[in-house]
Each structure stands twice: as structure tokens, then as C-alpha cells.
Design a protein around this motif. Structure first.
Motif, PDB file in Angstrom:
ATOM      1  N   CYS A   5      -8.636  -9.873   4.969  1.00 58.30           N
ATOM      2  CA  CYS A   5      -9.002  -9.539   3.599  1.00 58.30           C
ATOM      3  C   CYS A   5      -9.072 -10.829   2.777  1.00 58.30           C
ATOM      4  CB  CYS A   5      -7.969  -8.588   3.004  1.00 58.30           C
ATOM      5  SG  CYS A   5      -8.262  -8.200   1.275  1.00 58.30           S
ATOM      6  N   ASN A  34     -13.798  -3.553   4.097  1.00 56.04           N
ATOM      7  CA  ASN A  34     -15.095  -3.106   3.604  1.00 56.04           C
ATOM      8  C   ASN A  34     -15.770  -4.268   2.897  1.00 56.04           C
ATOM      9  OD1 ASN A  34     -14.721  -0.172   4.113  1.00 56.04           O
ATOM     10  ND2 ASN A  34     -13.022  -0.487   2.690  1.00 56.04           N
ATOM     11  N   VAL A  36     -17.862  -5.223  -0.070  1.00 54.45           N
ATOM     12  CA  VAL A  36     -18.182  -4.612  -1.355  1.00 54.45           C
ATOM     13  C   VAL A  36     -18.778  -5.652  -2.294  1.00 54.45           C
ATOM     14  CG1 VAL A  36     -16.424  -2.830  -1.188  1.00 54.45           C
ATOM     15  CG2 VAL A  36     -15.864  -4.994  -2.243  1.00 54.45           C
ATOM     16  N   LEU A  38     -18.632  -6.550  -6.175  1.00 56.06           N
ATOM     17  CA  LEU A  38     -17.864  -6.289  -7.384  1.00 56.06           C
ATOM     18  C   LEU A  38     -18.514  -7.010  -8.558  1.00 56.06           C
ATOM     19  CD1 LEU A  38     -14.339  -6.836  -5.836  1.00 56.06           C
ATOM     20  CD2 LEU A  38     -15.358  -4.661  -6.434  1.00 56.06           C
ATOM     21  N   ILE A  51     -13.090  -7.067   1.668  1.00 52.89           N
ATOM     22  CA  ILE A  51     -11.708  -6.790   1.268  1.00 52.89           C
ATOM     23  C   ILE A  51     -11.215  -5.479   1.877  1.00 52.89           C
ATOM     24  CG2 ILE A  51     -11.969  -8.077  -0.876  1.00 52.89           C
ATOM     25  CD1 ILE A  51     -12.140  -5.457  -2.365  1.00 52.89           C
ATOM     26  N   ALA A  53      -9.219  -1.771   1.874  1.00 53.41           N
ATOM     27  CA  ALA A  53      -9.265  -0.610   0.989  1.00 53.41           C
ATOM     28  C   ALA A  53      -8.117  -0.657  -0.008  1.00 53.41           C
ATOM     29  CB  ALA A  53      -9.211   0.678   1.812  1.00 53.41           C
ATOM     30  N   LEU A  56      -9.047  -3.010  -2.755  1.00 55.99           N
ATOM     31  CA  LEU A  56     -10.046  -2.419  -3.636  1.00 55.99           C
ATOM     32  C   LEU A  56      -9.381  -1.510  -4.667  1.00 55.99           C
ATOM     33  CD1 LEU A  56     -13.035  -2.137  -4.286  1.00 55.99           C
ATOM     34  CD2 LEU A  56     -13.157  -0.303  -2.617  1.00 55.99           C
ATOM     35  N   ARG A  57      -8.374  -0.740  -4.245  1.00 60.48           N
ATOM     36  CA  ARG A  57      -7.634   0.104  -5.187  1.00 60.48           C
ATOM     37  C   ARG A  57      -6.902  -0.752  -6.216  1.00 60.48           C
ATOM     38  NH1 ARG A  57      -6.334   2.932  -0.519  1.00 60.48           N
ATOM     39  NH2 ARG A  57      -4.217   2.111  -0.501  1.00 60.48           N
ATOM     40  N   VAL A  59      -7.786  -3.781  -7.227  1.00 52.82           N
ATOM     41  CA  VAL A  59      -8.797  -4.341  -8.125  1.00 52.82           C
ATOM     42  C   VAL A  59      -9.151  -3.314  -9.199  1.00 52.82           C
ATOM     43  CG1 VAL A  59     -11.222  -5.060  -8.259  1.00 52.82           C
ATOM     44  CG2 VAL A  59      -9.744  -5.994  -6.490  1.00 52.82           C
ATOM     45  N   ASP A  60      -9.348  -2.055  -8.816  1.00 54.96           N
ATOM     46  CA  ASP A  60      -9.648  -0.996  -9.787  1.00 54.96           C
ATOM     47  C   ASP A  60      -8.490  -0.802 -10.759  1.00 54.96           C
ATOM     48  OD1 ASP A  60     -12.146  -0.532  -8.748  1.00 54.96           O
ATOM     49  OD2 ASP A  60     -11.503   1.139  -7.479  1.00 54.96           O
TER      50      ASP A  60
END
Length: 95
Positions: A5, A34, A36, A38, A51, A53, A56-57, A59-60
Motif C-alpha cells: 500500500c 486497489n 484508485v 483520488l 492503496i 481498502a 481508502l476508508r 482517506v474518506d
């Protein structure tokens, strides 16, 4: 390209497959990576990263890639992500 990652540094781990007869054979646990795109609001462009999963959570949760990079440790970031962090910091200072 390595299975790592770019934001958190998560990589493959090793362990055992254990059968019903309790025979053990070595195996690898790979991270859920994944690719992605951004959107960076500070830079005004999209950034492609590979990155996990979980990253990614995060980051959100932190409000996008700009918020994540503000709190990210330099030791965990890939060279490309470190370059991105410096670009975002420079753009924030200029604004």
C-alpha cells in the motif's frame, strides 16, 4: 510493482494453511489493494495510487487525500506518495 500500500505501507504477511489433520504448509496473506484515482482539492487534479481498502476508508474518514496527507507519517509513505505530500504542503502554504 510490489504488493504494498502506497499510503500505509501494508504488505504481504506469511503464515500457515492448517488442514483438518493439522498439517501446516506456508502461505502468503496479501493485502486488499486497489488502484484508485483520488481528487486533490488543493492541487485541483486527480492522483492515481495503489492503496489498501483500509487506507481508502481512512482517506474518506479524514476528508480526502489532502486531509490524509496532513497527518500521514513520512516513514509509511511510498516515494510517489511522499512527493505528493510535499506538493500538497507547498500548495497549501502558497494559498
Amino acid at each position: 510493482m510490489s504488493r504494498r500500500c502506497e499510503l500505509t505501507g501494508k504488505g504481504p504477511m506469511s503464515g500457515n494453511n492448517v488442514s483438518h489433520a493439522h498439517n501446516k504448509t506456508r502461505r502468503r496473506f496479501l493485502p486488499n489493494l486497489n488502484e484508485v484515482s483520488l481528487m486533490s482539492e488543493v492541487l485541483g487534479r486527480t492522483v492515481k495510487l495503489k492503496i489498501s481498502a483500509a487506507a481508502l476508508r481512512t482517506v474518506d474518514h479524514r476528508g480526502g487525500i489532502d486531509g490524509f496527507m496532513a497527518k500521514a507519517k513520512d516513514s509509511e509513505l511510498s516515494p510517489d506518495a511522499l512527493k505528493l505530500k510535499k506538493e500538497i504542503a507547498k500548495a497549501r502554504a502558497a494559498a
